[in-house]
Enzyme design. Structure first.
Site, PDB file in Angstrom:
ATOM      1  N   ARG A 254      44.811  44.998  38.741  1.00 54.55           N
ATOM      2  CA  ARG A 254      46.259  45.150  38.906  1.00 54.55           C
ATOM      3  C   ARG A 254      46.959  45.353  37.564  1.00 54.55           C
ATOM      4  NH1 ARG A 254      48.216  40.105  42.322  1.00 54.55           N
ATOM      5  NH2 ARG A 254      46.709  39.092  40.939  1.00 54.55           N
ATOM      6  N   ARG A 255      46.421  44.733  36.497  1.00 52.41           N
ATOM      7  CA  ARG A 255      47.062  44.813  35.186  1.00 52.41           C
ATOM      8  C   ARG A 255      46.076  45.378  34.160  1.00 52.41           C
ATOM      9  NH1 ARG A 255      48.644  39.903  37.353  1.00 52.41           N
ATOM     10  NH2 ARG A 255      47.058  38.757  36.166  1.00 52.41           N
TER      11      ARG A 255
ATOM     12  N   GLY B 254      28.497  28.671  44.602  1.00 56.48           N
ATOM     13  CA  GLY B 254      28.219  29.304  43.313  1.00 56.48           C
ATOM     14  C   GLY B 254      26.820  29.844  43.189  1.00 56.48           C
TER      15      GLY B 254
ATOM     16  N   GLY C  39      39.678  22.218  33.460  1.00 58.54           N
ATOM     17  CA  GLY C  39      39.515  23.516  34.106  1.00 58.54           C
ATOM     18  C   GLY C  39      38.795  23.462  35.435  1.00 58.54           C
TER      19      GLY C  39
ATOM     20  N   GLU D 151      42.749  23.957  39.710  1.00 56.13           N
ATOM     21  CA  GLU D 151      43.828  24.901  39.426  1.00 56.13           C
ATOM     22  C   GLU D 151      45.144  24.150  39.210  1.00 56.13           C
ATOM     23  OE1 GLU D 151      43.349  28.076  39.102  1.00 56.13           O
ATOM     24  OE2 GLU D 151      41.320  28.273  39.938  1.00 56.13           O
TER      25      GLU D 151
ATOM     26  N   LYS E  66      34.032  27.378  53.480  1.00 53.54           N
ATOM     27  CA  LYS E  66      32.593  27.389  53.238  1.00 53.54           C
ATOM     28  C   LYS E  66      31.826  26.810  54.426  1.00 53.54           C
ATOM     29  CE  LYS E  66      33.332  27.005  48.258  1.00 53.54           C
ATOM     30  NZ  LYS E  66      33.341  26.103  47.080  1.00 53.54           N
TER      31      LYS E  66
END
Length: 433
Positions: free
Chosen positions: A45-46, A133, A186, A189, A204
């Protein structure tokens, strides 16, 4: 052989790691596939945003044009969300591209549409990175255990909540304190709702249940409770029982009284106490672990890093190699089939156990009255502990397994019982009966 050309949708944390691994391991990947893999475009998008190690010449804002290019063979989707991811994946499949995705939300909401498109257009849809993951979990369910009869999948599938609950258990932290630490590291969020309210784990669980039981399950079918109501008192109560609190995803086939295929499936996510002797109790910090219980294979445990850019990218690359090999061979891998069509049972019909902590008046007849309330709802008591506190007492009751509706009705009855000052804690118990 000519290179296989790969287009990628998204270049955030996971997407950047995928690009890095594609560049760093180009020679090894070519040897494993039998032909080079060439990244020919990345939709973002950017495009002006700095992305370390990413060739800006590959960036484009026209995602649909990229996935429908005639010279693209495989599409990797790591943008997440429902739209435009769904439309772009379907457009890629319609033009003959196989797809690798890490999009658990889309698969849990509308996986049936994607699977049907993969069958219709004879392309692959691989999605190992969507759950746990780097842990190789979906492919064993999809392929290795396809000849077996899976009874149950039980595990910790969200690293953020596991870290928070682990800090509450080992460091004595409160929920808010542990959440702030998870955010600083981290693991969580800025808006942690998807994790702490159980939405991530529920998506999940839906994917795992659909694979394990060959029956359609969406996130909306999953009974979901998060960890925001877990208190220090709950954690302390678990310690007194030599247990620990974990957010569990539980998918199980509910059998008929006489019969093998079962009358339905139960899929749920909630915090529960498990004994410290259980292997899941030792899963610390932001790690994931999942048990699969099958008829012939027995109990299998999968453990590892359940999130993060590099682990998730590793799963994406594993799928990419598998899909690329299929393209070279002119074939496709397995596509999910939901032939069983088992109903997803409501939570009230699921059998579980409760830990209930009551603050009561310390006087004769209290215990008998409490026991009568359990009997009235057909709930059997496994253990009782009472501790006096002046004119009051603390009463802890652990039940045998019973339908959740009966257990819930018992708790509501206790709240209205005159000699019960407060229902201080209610939590399900799993793993030891």
């Amino acid at each position: 052989m000519k290179p296989l050309r790969v287009a990628q949708l998204g270049c955030g944390v996971v997407g950047t790691e995928v690009v890095r691994l594609l560049n760093e391991q180009a020679a090894d990947l070519a040897a494993r596939v039998g032909t080079p893999l060439e990244l020919v475009g990345i939709a973002v998008r950017r495009p002006d945003r700095v992305r370390e190690g990413v060739d800006r010449a590959l960036l484009t804002t026209d995602a649909e044009a990229l996935v429908t290019r005639d010279d693209v063979d495989i599409v990797i989707e790591v943008i997440g969300g429902i739209e435009p991811a769904r439309s772009l994946i379907l457009a890629a499949m319609k033009t003959g591209k196989s797809v690798i995705t890490a999009n658990k939300a889309l698969l849990a909401e509308d996986g049936a549409t994607l699977f049907a498109a993969a069958r219709e257009y004879s392309v692959d849809l691989y999605y190992e990175a969507s759950v746990a993951g780097a842990i190789p979990l979906l492919r064993p369910l999809r392929e290795s255990l396809v000849g077996d009869h899976v009874h149950r999948v039980l595990g910790i599938v969200n690293g953020t909540t596991n870290y928070i609950l682990d800090q509450m258990d080992t460091q004595g932290a409160g929920f808010n304190e542990a959440l702030e630490e998870a955010q600083a590291l981290g693991y969580a969020e800025a808006d942690p709702t998807a994790d702490v309210e159980g939405f991530d784990a529920a998506a999940k669980a839906a994917i795992l249940a659909q694979l394990a039981f060959h029956t359609p399950v969406t996130a909306a079918d999953v009974h979901r409770e998060g960890i925001t109501e877990v208190t220090s008192a709950d954690v302390a109560g678990a310690k007194e029982m030599d247990s620990v609190v974990k957010l569990l995803a539980i998918c199980e086939r509910v059998p008929e009284e006489n019969g093998r295929n079962g009358r339905g499936v139960s899929v749920r996510v909630y915090p529960a106490m498990i004994p410290r002797s259980h292997p899941l109790a030792s899963v610390r910090e932001a790690y994931n672990a999942v048990f699969v219980e099958a008829e012939s294979a027995g109990s299998l445990m999968f453990y590892g890093a359940g999130a993060g850019g590099a682990p998730t990218a590793s799963a994406v690359l594993g799928d990419l190699v598998a899909v690329a090999r299929n393209v070279v061979a002119g074939t496709t891998g397995p596509v999910e089939v939901t032939y069983a069509e088992l109903p997803v049972l409501p939570m009230g019909e699921t059998t579980t156990r409760y830990y209930i902590q009551l603050d009561v008046a310390d006087q004769p007849g209290v215990l008998a009255g409490v026991a009568e309330e359990f009997a009235r709802h057909g709930v059997s008591i496994k253990a009782v502990r009472q501790e006096g506190m002046g004119e009051d007492a603390q009463l802890v009751v652990v039940t045998h397994r019973a339908p959740d509706a009966a257990l819930s009705a018992t708790v509501e009855g206790l709240r209205a019982f005159p000699m019960v000052r407060q229902v201080a804690s209610v939590m399900r118990v799993e793993g030891d009966e």
